[in-house]
Design a protein around this motif. Structure first.
Motif, mmCIF file in Angstrom:
data_model
loop_
_atom_site.group_PDB
_atom_site.id
_atom_site.type_symbol
_atom_site.label_atom_id
_atom_site.label_comp_id
_atom_site.label_asym_id
_atom_site.label_seq_id
_atom_site.Cartn_x
_atom_site.Cartn_y
_atom_site.Cartn_z
ATOM 1 N N PHE A 165 -19.319 -16.928 -28.368
ATOM 2 C CA PHE A 165 -20.314 -16.159 -29.218
ATOM 3 C C PHE A 165 -20.593 -17.732 -30.481
ATOM 4 O O PHE A 165 -21.600 -17.727 -30.802
ATOM 5 N N ASP A 166 -19.899 -18.778 -30.345
ATOM 6 C CA ASP A 166 -20.767 -19.695 -31.360
ATOM 7 C C ASP A 166 -21.785 -20.731 -30.751
ATOM 8 O O ASP A 166 -22.655 -21.002 -31.121
ATOM 9 N N PHE A 167 -21.925 -20.313 -29.019
ATOM 10 C CA PHE A 167 -22.914 -20.824 -28.378
ATOM 11 C C PHE A 167 -24.853 -19.710 -28.996
ATOM 12 O O PHE A 167 -25.241 -20.443 -29.545
ATOM 13 N N LYS A 168 -23.858 -18.290 -29.254
ATOM 14 C CA LYS A 168 -25.010 -17.474 -29.604
ATOM 15 C C LYS A 168 -25.423 -18.009 -30.821
ATOM 16 O O LYS A 168 -26.895 -17.387 -31.031
ATOM 17 N N LYS A 169 -24.626 -18.539 -31.025
ATOM 18 C CA LYS A 169 -24.514 -18.457 -33.168
ATOM 19 C C LYS A 169 -25.657 -19.226 -32.622
ATOM 20 O O LYS A 169 -26.771 -19.598 -33.575
ATOM 21 N N ALA A 170 -25.149 -20.127 -32.129
ATOM 22 C CA ALA A 170 -26.176 -21.911 -32.285
ATOM 23 C C ALA A 170 -27.842 -21.878 -32.069
ATOM 24 O O ALA A 170 -28.410 -22.259 -32.635
ATOM 25 N N ILE A 171 -27.808 -20.379 -31.024
ATOM 26 C CA ILE A 171 -29.022 -20.212 -30.416
ATOM 27 C C ILE A 171 -30.131 -19.632 -31.333
ATOM 28 O O ILE A 171 -31.048 -19.656 -31.932
ATOM 29 N N SER A 172 -29.242 -18.980 -32.152
ATOM 30 C CA SER A 172 -30.129 -17.841 -33.267
ATOM 31 C C SER A 172 -30.672 -18.568 -34.083
ATOM 32 O O SER A 172 -31.365 -18.452 -34.982
ATOM 33 N N PHE A 173 -29.246 -19.832 -34.558
ATOM 34 C CA PHE A 173 -30.329 -20.479 -35.679
ATOM 35 C C PHE A 173 -31.419 -21.686 -35.080
ATOM 36 O O PHE A 173 -32.116 -21.983 -36.489
ATOM 37 N N CYS A 174 -31.198 -22.147 -34.310
ATOM 38 C CA CYS A 174 -32.251 -22.836 -33.769
ATOM 39 C C CYS A 174 -33.416 -21.861 -33.461
ATOM 40 O O CYS A 174 -35.022 -22.337 -33.809
ATOM 41 N N GLU A 175 -33.511 -20.311 -33.375
ATOM 42 C CA GLU A 175 -34.291 -19.274 -32.576
ATOM 43 C C GLU A 175 -35.222 -19.664 -34.803
ATOM 44 O O GLU A 175 -36.620 -19.317 -34.583
ATOM 45 N N GLY A 219 -35.723 -21.856 -36.724
ATOM 46 C CA GLY A 219 -35.989 -23.202 -37.482
ATOM 47 C C GLY A 219 -34.109 -23.896 -37.974
ATOM 48 O O GLY A 219 -34.619 -24.445 -38.853
ATOM 49 N N LYS A 220 -33.561 -23.743 -37.966
ATOM 50 C CA LYS A 220 -31.808 -23.667 -38.913
ATOM 51 C C LYS A 220 -31.209 -24.415 -38.455
ATOM 52 O O LYS A 220 -30.222 -24.855 -37.863
ATOM 53 N N PHE A 221 -32.045 -25.911 -37.643
ATOM 54 C CA PHE A 221 -31.595 -26.772 -37.243
ATOM 55 C C PHE A 221 -30.253 -27.711 -37.578
ATOM 56 O O PHE A 221 -29.314 -27.865 -36.413
ATOM 57 N N ALA A 222 -30.416 -27.564 -38.857
ATOM 58 C CA ALA A 222 -28.702 -28.595 -39.340
ATOM 59 C C ALA A 222 -28.214 -27.431 -39.346
ATOM 60 O O ALA A 222 -26.363 -27.788 -39.395
ATOM 61 N N ASP A 223 -28.065 -25.922 -39.506
ATOM 62 C CA ASP A 223 -26.848 -25.124 -38.841
ATOM 63 C C ASP A 223 -25.981 -24.786 -37.792
ATOM 64 O O ASP A 223 -25.260 -25.202 -37.444
ATOM 65 N N ALA A 224 -27.290 -25.322 -36.831
ATOM 66 C CA ALA A 224 -26.933 -24.931 -35.583
ATOM 67 C C ALA A 224 -26.323 -26.391 -34.958
ATOM 68 O O ALA A 224 -25.454 -26.476 -34.224
ATOM 69 N N LYS A 225 -26.783 -27.647 -35.172
ATOM 70 C CA LYS A 225 -26.320 -29.166 -34.796
ATOM 71 C C LYS A 225 -24.483 -28.600 -34.877
ATOM 72 O O LYS A 225 -24.025 -29.549 -33.805
ATOM 73 N N PRO A 226 -24.104 -29.016 -36.520
ATOM 74 C CA PRO A 226 -22.794 -28.872 -35.495
ATOM 75 C C PRO A 226 -22.094 -27.917 -35.740
ATOM 76 O O PRO A 226 -20.920 -28.689 -34.416
ATOM 77 N N LEU A 267 -23.373 -27.107 -31.617
ATOM 78 C CA LEU A 267 -23.117 -27.816 -30.776
ATOM 79 C C LEU A 267 -22.316 -28.932 -30.808
ATOM 80 O O LEU A 267 -22.058 -28.890 -29.578
ATOM 81 N N GLU A 268 -22.355 -29.401 -31.352
ATOM 82 C CA GLU A 268 -21.351 -31.109 -31.468
ATOM 83 C C GLU A 268 -20.285 -30.685 -30.943
ATOM 84 O O GLU A 268 -18.907 -31.243 -30.204
ATOM 85 N N ASN A 269 -19.698 -28.860 -31.966
ATOM 86 C CA ASN A 269 -18.207 -28.299 -31.609
ATOM 87 C C ASN A 269 -17.958 -28.059 -29.989
ATOM 88 O O ASN A 269 -17.020 -28.422 -29.644
ATOM 89 N N LEU A 270 -19.125 -27.605 -30.195
ATOM 90 C CA LEU A 270 -18.778 -27.304 -28.876
ATOM 91 C C LEU A 270 -18.884 -28.140 -27.668
ATOM 92 O O LEU A 270 -18.067 -28.049 -26.567
ATOM 93 N N ILE A 271 -19.280 -29.128 -27.993
ATOM 94 C CA ILE A 271 -20.174 -30.202 -27.031
ATOM 95 C C ILE A 271 -18.298 -31.062 -26.657
ATOM 96 O O ILE A 271 -17.716 -31.667 -25.596
ATOM 97 N N LYS A 272 -18.115 -31.345 -27.592
ATOM 98 C CA LYS A 272 -16.189 -31.756 -27.899
ATOM 99 C C LYS A 272 -15.420 -30.801 -27.767
ATOM 100 O O LYS A 272 -14.719 -31.622 -27.004
#
Length: 654
Positions: A62-72, A74-81, A83-88
């Motif tokens: 769910f979070d991964f798809k949400k991050a992708i949607s933000f990137c598409e 152009g909302k990189f500031a919303d996607a970045k945290p 993704l960082e949490n997913l990687i953690k």
């Protein structure tokens, strides 16, 4: 999960801390450790294999798809945290590292982008998107082409059959003006999909920048050919081709093409060729054969319409080349037209001429208009089929001529469209003439679409019948083109004219026979050697005779011929042997033009006040030879042996 890396130079690139092969296991054990979980690392057959036992990982879909949607968006500031949490939570997802690396790059932090992309490749060394992005960063921001190429080459290895990925690598190098490196990838992409317009367009841009205008032109044309009409790359391809073609025309080196061809044809035909500018000729260019004008040289007249005249001259030279080939085979034909043919045409457009009279147009103007119309129709009847073969020959045999051909044909097609769609032209020109002119023009439009992708077909405003007829003609041309023999193009001239009911406006005659009739000394000499023309090779008569024999065989016994033969036997009964031979001689001489069973107004000076139908003159032909020259009867090849047997039986029983 299992991760496999090949032990090669690239492994050292993404794990630079590896000093030698002895350190591989230790370095990878340290990197792939996850909490208390330690990976199992082993080396086999040149590969290092990493097995990680991750029993429980939080669901991240769910979070991964949400991050992708933000990137598409152009909302990189919303996607970045996210993704960082997913990687953690789970560092094993290569795409999370790759996407956050892209965000860092878009933010201008190329070093952090590289770090994230390295992590992406450590978890999946075949992540082609990460590989291409790394190459882009080193090429664009680090100006390190050598390192960029290493990543691009790994992308090729990861996806060797993905032409789009490979094309995108080339595109990024192209943006950096690294033409040599970019071409490597574009040619590779082209080998995987030769119909991808983006690749052709990129190669066209490179060739244009490098000054290789002919290559640029052909690549722009291929761009358009591989695109749908009016889409981005179609328009870019046509625009680029036209611009480059005009740049080539400005250099004006095209004369070398036709001058070399002229030398070849002068040697082939034994007659010199002159080029003359003449703005008064009715067509863009015109070939005047020496023998038709009683000259020592052939003359090509052309209008000075810019550098595209090179194509016009080459077109006429190919026409000469085709004629020379046909003359060698002794089967060349001449397109002839008489006042009688013209009268048939004038009769067909009589209602339109009457309208002009009612408008007060002078007889002189009407006569001039109708003559021009007649000449124009006949010119199209003759040239339209032959021009297809000529343009195909030029396209395939003279690639350096293509830009000239392109610009010239473009102008000719546009003029052709105007001729059948202009309101004033439509108002004055008979509808039937416009329709048939449109069909001939459409055939040419089909060809230019095939050769150069330019699609003008819809601009003719043609009816379905006109389109279907033109397409039928074009398909017939394609069949002939595959294995054309000298003079076969004349068959299409006749076929298409007959289909359009234009066959009564002209006559195709064998050139050799026509020249003999024009030269009285040769004509008399041939009469002495072969008075009945039985040994004369006339390509037109041979074709007609072949068709006639085939049709006659299908018909079986022809009773009309039988009855005409009975009448001939009665007629010749009262004649002397010399009189019969004289009549036989005249029928034979007139027969060199061929007899058509469908014509009903043949006349003989030796039998005055009598008109013969086609079958009647053939019956008299056979009977006169059977009685007067029986030893040569078989050479006539007239299929009436059985008819003659029955006719003689009926005649004797009277």
């Amino acid at each position: 999960m299992r991760i496999i890396h090949k032990i090669d130079e690239f492994l050292n690139i993404i794990f630079p801390e590896i000093n030698d092969n002895n350190h591989i296991i230790k370095v990878l054990e340290n990197y792939y450790s996850y909490g208390d979980l330690k990976p199992k690392v082993k080396i086999e057959n040149g590969y290092v294999i990493v097995d990680i036992d991750i029993i429980s990982i939080t669901s991240q879909e769910f979070d991964f798809k949400k991050a992708i949607s933000f990137c598409e968006k152009g909302k990189f500031a919303d996607a970045k945290p996210l993704l960082e949490n997913l990687i953690k939570q789970n560092p094993t997802n290569s795409e999370c590292h790759r996407i956050i690396g892209q965000i860092y790059s878009d933010e201008g932090n190329q070093d952090e982008a590289i770090n994230s992309l390295i992590d992406a490749l450590r978890w999946d060394s075949k992540n082609s998107y990460a590989l291409v992005m790394m190459g882009n960063i080193f090429a664009k921001f680090k100006n390190d082409i050598d390192t960029a190429m290493k990543y691009y080459d790994q992308a090729l290895i990861a996806k060797p059959d993905d032409n789009i990925t490979i094309n995108n690598i080339g595109a990024n190098l192209l943006q950096q003006n690294k033409f040599g490196e970019a071409k490597k990838y574009f040619y590779k992409a082209l080998s995987l999909d030769e119909k991808y317009p983006n690749t052709h367009y990129a190669l066209a841009l490179i060739a244009d920048e490098e000054g290789d205008l002919n290559v640029a032109f052909n690549s722009f044309i291929q761009t358009a050919k591989c695109s749908k009409k009016n889409d981005f790359f179609y328009n870019k391809g046509i625009e680029g081709a036209y611009q480059v073609a005009n740049n080539i025309l400005k250099e004006n080196y095209g004369e070398n093409i036709f001058r070399n061809y002229r030398v070849y044809l002068e040697h082939k035909g034994g007659v010199e060729i002159d080029f003359v500018i003449d703005e008064l000729i009715p067509t863009p260019a015109k070939m005047e054969f020496a023998e038709n004008y009683d000259r020592e040289k052939h003359t090509i007249k052309y209008k000075n319409t810019g550098s595209a005249y090179v194509h016009l001259i080459m077109h006429e030279l190919v026409h000469l080349d085709f004629v020379l080939d046909a003359q060698i085979e002794e089967n060349n034909l001449l397109f002839t037209s008489t006042q009688q043919h013209k009268n048939v045409f004038l009769k067909s457009i009589e209602p339109s001429l009457n309208k002009l009279k009612q408008r007060g147009v002078s007889n002189e103007s009407i006569n001039s208009y109708s003559s021009s119309l007649f000449d124009g129709v006949n010119s199209q009847i003759f040239n339209a089929p032959i021009d297809l073969f000529i343009e195909d020959f030029l396209y395939n045999e003279y690639q350096d001529l293509r830009p000239y051909q392109f610009v010239s044909l473009l102008k000719l097609v546009q003029d052709g469209i105007k001729a059948v769609t202009d309101r004033q032209v439509l108002e004055l020109t008979p509808k039937d003439v416009v329709s048939k002119t449109k069909i001939y023009n459409l055939v040419g439009a089909f060809q230019i679409k095939d050769l150069y992708a330019i699609d003008f077909i819809s601009e003719y405003n043609a009816t379905k019948i006109e389109l279907d007829t033109a397409n039928k003609f074009y398909q017939e041309y394609l069949e002939y083109k595959a294995d054309r023999k000298p003079a076969e193009e004349y068959e299409l001239v006749q076929h298409w004219a007959d289909d359009l009911k234009l066959g009564n406006y002209f006559e195709l005659v064998g050139e050799k026979q026509y020249r003999k009739r024009k030269n009285i000394d040769d004509f008399i000499g041939d009469l002495e050697k072969d008075p009945f023309g039985v040994n004369e090779n006339d390509p037109v008569n041979e074709k007609e005779m072949k068709t006639f024999l085939e049709n006659q065989e299908d018909l079986g016994l022809n009773m009309a011929v039988v009855m005409f033969m009975v009448g001939a036997l009665e007629f010749f009964e009262r004649k002397s042997e010399d009189e019969i031979k004289k009549i036989a001689f005249e029928i034979a001489m007139q027969g060199t033009q061929g007899y058509d069973p469908n014509i009903k107004n043949y006349k003989l000076s030796s039998i005055p006040n009598k008109t013969f139908s086609g079958y009647q003159i053939l019956a008299y032909y056979y009977v006169s030879w059977s009685i007067g020259i029986p030893e040569m009867l078989s050479q006539l090849q007239l299929p009436f042996d059985e008819e003659y047997k029955l006719a003689t039986t009926m005649y004797k029983s009277k």
